[in-house]
Write a protein that holds these residues in place. Structure first.
Motif, PDB file in Angstrom:
ATOM      1  N   LYS A  76    -119.716 -61.143  53.021  1.00 46.81           N
ATOM      2  CA  LYS A  76    -120.490 -62.164  53.732  1.00 46.81           C
ATOM      3  C   LYS A  76    -121.176 -63.153  52.778  1.00 46.81           C
ATOM      4  CE  LYS A  76    -121.646 -59.254  57.692  1.00 46.81           C
ATOM      5  NZ  LYS A  76    -122.744 -58.633  58.439  1.00 46.81           N
ATOM      6  N   LEU A  77    -121.251 -62.821  51.509  1.00 47.87           N
ATOM      7  CA  LEU A  77    -121.974 -63.656  50.551  1.00 47.87           C
ATOM      8  C   LEU A  77    -121.145 -64.861  50.120  1.00 47.87           C
ATOM      9  CD1 LEU A  77    -123.488 -60.933  48.178  1.00 47.87           C
ATOM     10  CD2 LEU A  77    -124.396 -61.800  50.328  1.00 47.87           C
ATOM     11  N   THR A  78    -121.828 -65.821  49.520  1.00 46.84           N
ATOM     12  CA  THR A  78    -121.104 -66.947  48.940  1.00 46.84           C
ATOM     13  C   THR A  78    -120.202 -66.416  47.830  1.00 46.84           C
ATOM     14  OG1 THR A  78    -122.873 -67.363  47.347  1.00 46.84           O
ATOM     15  CG2 THR A  78    -122.961 -68.599  49.431  1.00 46.84           C
ATOM     16  N   VAL A  79    -119.150 -67.134  47.530  1.00 47.16           N
ATOM     17  CA  VAL A  79    -118.137 -66.665  46.586  1.00 47.16           C
ATOM     18  C   VAL A  79    -118.746 -66.336  45.221  1.00 47.16           C
ATOM     19  CG1 VAL A  79    -116.015 -67.283  45.359  1.00 47.16           C
ATOM     20  CG2 VAL A  79    -116.285 -67.877  47.763  1.00 47.16           C
ATOM     21  N   ILE A  80    -119.547 -67.259  44.675  1.00 46.54           N
ATOM     22  CA  ILE A  80    -120.119 -67.037  43.338  1.00 46.54           C
ATOM     23  C   ILE A  80    -121.040 -65.821  43.335  1.00 46.54           C
ATOM     24  CG2 ILE A  80    -122.014 -68.691  43.704  1.00 46.54           C
ATOM     25  CD1 ILE A  80    -120.351 -68.230  40.321  1.00 46.54           C
ATOM     26  N   ASN A  81    -121.863 -65.661  44.374  1.00 45.55           N
ATOM     27  CA  ASN A  81    -122.784 -64.524  44.436  1.00 45.55           C
ATOM     28  C   ASN A  81    -122.032 -63.207  44.608  1.00 45.55           C
ATOM     29  OD1 ASN A  81    -124.904 -66.263  44.096  1.00 45.55           O
ATOM     30  ND2 ASN A  81    -125.520 -66.260  46.242  1.00 45.55           N
ATOM     31  N   SER A  82    -121.016 -63.225  45.435  1.00 48.26           N
ATOM     32  CA  SER A  82    -120.212 -62.026  45.636  1.00 48.26           C
ATOM     33  C   SER A  82    -119.513 -61.616  44.342  1.00 48.26           C
ATOM     34  CB  SER A  82    -119.188 -62.271  46.739  1.00 48.26           C
ATOM     35  OG  SER A  82    -118.368 -61.152  46.910  1.00 48.26           O
ATOM     36  N   GLU A  83    -118.886 -62.557  43.679  1.00 44.90           N
ATOM     37  CA  GLU A  83    -118.187 -62.259  42.420  1.00 44.90           C
ATOM     38  C   GLU A  83    -119.147 -61.773  41.350  1.00 44.90           C
ATOM     39  OE1 GLU A  83    -114.889 -62.021  41.686  1.00 44.90           O
ATOM     40  OE2 GLU A  83    -114.770 -62.219  43.867  1.00 44.90           O
ATOM     41  N   LYS A  94    -118.344 -51.307  32.350  1.00 45.76           N
ATOM     42  CA  LYS A  94    -119.655 -51.937  32.368  1.00 45.76           C
ATOM     43  C   LYS A  94    -119.607 -53.225  31.554  1.00 45.76           C
ATOM     44  CE  LYS A  94    -121.522 -48.730  34.773  1.00 45.76           C
ATOM     45  NZ  LYS A  94    -121.692 -48.954  36.166  1.00 45.76           N
ATOM     46  N   LEU A  95    -119.564 -54.346  32.254  1.00 41.49           N
ATOM     47  CA  LEU A  95    -119.466 -55.638  31.596  1.00 41.49           C
ATOM     48  C   LEU A  95    -120.834 -56.128  31.140  1.00 41.49           C
ATOM     49  CD1 LEU A  95    -117.035 -57.405  34.093  1.00 41.49           C
ATOM     50  CD2 LEU A  95    -116.459 -56.335  31.921  1.00 41.49           C
ATOM     51  N   THR A  96    -120.849 -56.789  30.002  1.00 37.15           N
ATOM     52  CA  THR A  96    -122.086 -57.384  29.521  1.00 37.15           C
ATOM     53  C   THR A  96    -122.316 -58.699  30.249  1.00 37.15           C
ATOM     54  OG1 THR A  96    -120.969 -58.611  27.767  1.00 37.15           O
ATOM     55  CG2 THR A  96    -121.745 -56.373  27.221  1.00 37.15           C
ATOM     56  N   VAL A  97    -123.535 -59.203  30.147  1.00 36.28           N
ATOM     57  CA  VAL A  97    -123.870 -60.476  30.773  1.00 36.28           C
ATOM     58  C   VAL A  97    -122.994 -61.583  30.206  1.00 36.28           C
ATOM     59  CG1 VAL A  97    -125.687 -62.222  31.053  1.00 36.28           C
ATOM     60  CG2 VAL A  97    -126.218 -59.790  31.350  1.00 36.28           C
ATOM     61  N   SER A  98    -122.753 -61.548  28.894  1.00 38.13           N
ATOM     62  CA  SER A  98    -121.920 -62.604  28.291  1.00 38.13           C
ATOM     63  C   SER A  98    -120.478 -62.537  28.805  1.00 38.13           C
ATOM     64  CB  SER A  98    -121.963 -62.540  26.764  1.00 38.13           C
ATOM     65  OG  SER A  98    -121.442 -61.324  26.295  1.00 38.13           O
ATOM     66  N   CYS A  99    -119.945 -61.343  29.015  1.00 40.35           N
ATOM     67  CA  CYS A  99    -118.593 -61.210  29.590  1.00 40.35           C
ATOM     68  C   CYS A  99    -118.547 -61.749  31.015  1.00 40.35           C
ATOM     69  CB  CYS A  99    -118.144 -59.756  29.577  1.00 40.35           C
ATOM     70  SG  CYS A  99    -117.732 -59.114  27.965  1.00 40.35           S
ATOM     71  N   ILE A 100    -119.572 -61.439  31.787  1.00 38.95           N
ATOM     72  CA  ILE A 100    -119.630 -61.929  33.167  1.00 38.95           C
ATOM     73  C   ILE A 100    -119.744 -63.450  33.178  1.00 38.95           C
ATOM     74  CG2 ILE A 100    -120.980 -61.907  35.309  1.00 38.95           C
ATOM     75  CD1 ILE A 100    -121.746 -58.980  34.576  1.00 38.95           C
ATOM     76  N   CYS A 101    -120.580 -63.982  32.293  1.00 39.53           N
ATOM     77  CA  CYS A 101    -120.728 -65.439  32.201  1.00 39.53           C
ATOM     78  C   CYS A 101    -119.403 -66.092  31.827  1.00 39.53           C
ATOM     79  CB  CYS A 101    -121.804 -65.802  31.174  1.00 39.53           C
ATOM     80  SG  CYS A 101    -123.472 -65.391  31.719  1.00 39.53           S
ATOM     81  N   ASP A 102    -118.693 -65.496  30.878  1.00 43.73           N
ATOM     82  CA  ASP A 102    -117.383 -66.031  30.490  1.00 43.73           C
ATOM     83  C   ASP A 102    -116.412 -65.996  31.663  1.00 43.73           C
ATOM     84  OD1 ASP A 102    -118.270 -66.511  27.917  1.00 43.73           O
ATOM     85  OD2 ASP A 102    -117.333 -64.705  27.066  1.00 43.73           O
ATOM     86  N   GLU A 103    -116.418 -64.881  32.394  1.00 37.79           N
ATOM     87  CA  GLU A 103    -115.513 -64.716  33.539  1.00 37.79           C
ATOM     88  C   GLU A 103    -115.789 -65.746  34.636  1.00 37.79           C
ATOM     89  OE1 GLU A 103    -112.443 -62.949  35.697  1.00 37.79           O
ATOM     90  OE2 GLU A 103    -113.075 -62.318  33.690  1.00 37.79           O
ATOM     91  N   THR A 107    -123.439 -70.300  32.295  1.00 35.01           N
ATOM     92  CA  THR A 107    -124.320 -69.943  31.176  1.00 35.01           C
ATOM     93  C   THR A 107    -125.197 -68.762  31.584  1.00 35.01           C
ATOM     94  OG1 THR A 107    -126.081 -71.421  31.918  1.00 35.01           O
ATOM     95  CG2 THR A 107    -124.409 -72.350  30.411  1.00 35.01           C
ATOM     96  N   ALA A 108    -125.880 -68.181  30.613  1.00 34.94           N
ATOM     97  CA  ALA A 108    -126.747 -67.032  30.881  1.00 34.94           C
ATOM     98  C   ALA A 108    -127.909 -67.419  31.800  1.00 34.94           C
ATOM     99  CB  ALA A 108    -127.267 -66.446  29.580  1.00 34.94           C
ATOM    100  N   SER A 109    -128.457 -68.610  31.638  1.00 34.95           N
ATOM    101  CA  SER A 109    -129.569 -69.029  32.505  1.00 34.95           C
ATOM    102  C   SER A 109    -129.093 -69.237  33.947  1.00 34.95           C
ATOM    103  CB  SER A 109    -130.235 -70.294  31.970  1.00 34.95           C
ATOM    104  OG  SER A 109    -129.325 -71.363  31.933  1.00 34.95           O
ATOM    105  N   VAL A 110    -127.904 -69.783  34.115  1.00 43.51           N
ATOM    106  CA  VAL A 110    -127.331 -69.936  35.458  1.00 43.51           C
ATOM    107  C   VAL A 110    -127.027 -68.553  36.043  1.00 43.51           C
ATOM    108  CG1 VAL A 110    -125.349 -70.823  36.761  1.00 43.51           C
ATOM    109  CG2 VAL A 110    -126.423 -72.249  35.009  1.00 43.51           C
ATOM    110  N   PHE A 111    -126.571 -67.633  35.190  1.00 44.03           N
ATOM    111  CA  PHE A 111    -126.311 -66.257  35.634  1.00 44.03           C
ATOM    112  C   PHE A 111    -127.584 -65.632  36.206  1.00 44.03           C
ATOM    113  CE2 PHE A 111    -126.770 -61.754  34.653  1.00 44.03           C
ATOM    114  CZ  PHE A 111    -125.690 -61.211  35.333  1.00 44.03           C
ATOM    115  N   ARG A 112    -128.682 -65.739  35.465  1.00 43.71           N
ATOM    116  CA  ARG A 112    -129.951 -65.151  35.920  1.00 43.71           C
ATOM    117  C   ARG A 112    -130.391 -65.760  37.253  1.00 43.71           C
ATOM    118  NH1 ARG A 112    -130.747 -65.350  30.446  1.00 43.71           N
ATOM    119  NH2 ARG A 112    -131.875 -67.326  30.524  1.00 43.71           N
ATOM    120  N   LYS A 113    -130.243 -67.076  37.375  1.00 45.54           N
ATOM    121  CA  LYS A 113    -130.611 -67.770  38.619  1.00 45.54           C
ATOM    122  C   LYS A 113    -129.752 -67.275  39.776  1.00 45.54           C
ATOM    123  CE  LYS A 113    -130.250 -72.271  40.725  1.00 45.54           C
ATOM    124  NZ  LYS A 113    -129.396 -73.419  40.633  1.00 45.54           N
ATOM    125  N   HIS A 114    -128.449 -67.217  39.559  1.00 42.57           N
ATOM    126  CA  HIS A 114    -127.539 -66.779  40.623  1.00 42.57           C
ATOM    127  C   HIS A 114    -127.724 -65.295  40.950  1.00 42.57           C
ATOM    128  CE1 HIS A 114    -125.058 -70.113  41.878  1.00 42.57           C
ATOM    129  NE2 HIS A 114    -124.998 -70.529  40.621  1.00 42.57           N
TER     130      HIS A 114
END
Length: 136
Positions: A76-83, A94-103, A107-114
């Motif tokens: 039910k979530l938006t695509v970016i939030n669900s992913e 267990k992926l790191t934040v940098s791996c998730i950001c790359d995927e 950026t890391a700041s956008v990751f934290r916001k999302h």
């Protein structure tokens, strides 16, 4: 008009705690040792008031239902939030934040916001009232 004052911080915490349990729940559901066939013996067993087989069955059913709720909520979530939540919590490795950001190409700041937004959206969409916390 009703205005519900959601405690966003506590609701995100609840969603985070539930999603952190994902692999434990998955293990409970898929574990072959969670339910066993009864064994028979001629020696009398002492009477016990608690039924461990029944408790295991209930625990397995509750875990299965929670996993279904998680899957339905993520759909039910938006695509970016669900992913983002799938990569953060449901990934087998267990992926790191940098791996998730790359995927995700962020950026890391956008990751934290999302992530904050995704956890709140997850708590609001979850079928049970367990995750959404209201201010008093």
């Amino acid at each position: 008009m009703f205005i519900f004052d959601i405690d966003e911080y506590k609701s995100r915490q609840q969603a985070d705690e539930l999603l952190m349990q994902y692999w434990h729940l998955k293990h409970v559901v898929t574990s072959t040792s969670s339910l066993r066939s009864p064994s028979y013996s001629h020696t009398p067993k002492p009477f016990s008031s608690d039924n461990t087989t029944e408790k295991r069955a209930i625990k397995t059913l509750e875990a299965r239902q929670t996993l279904e709720y998680i899957d339905v909520t993520l759909s039910k979530l938006t695509v970016i939030n669900s992913e983002l939540l799938k990569l953060q919590y449901l990934s087998a490795s267990k992926l790191t934040v940098s791996c998730i950001c790359d995927e995700l190409g962020i950026t890391a700041s956008v990751f934290r916001k999302h992530k904050k937004q995704a956890l709140l959206e997850f708590a609001e969409s979850y079928p049970s009232d367990d995750l959404l916390i209201f201010k008093e």
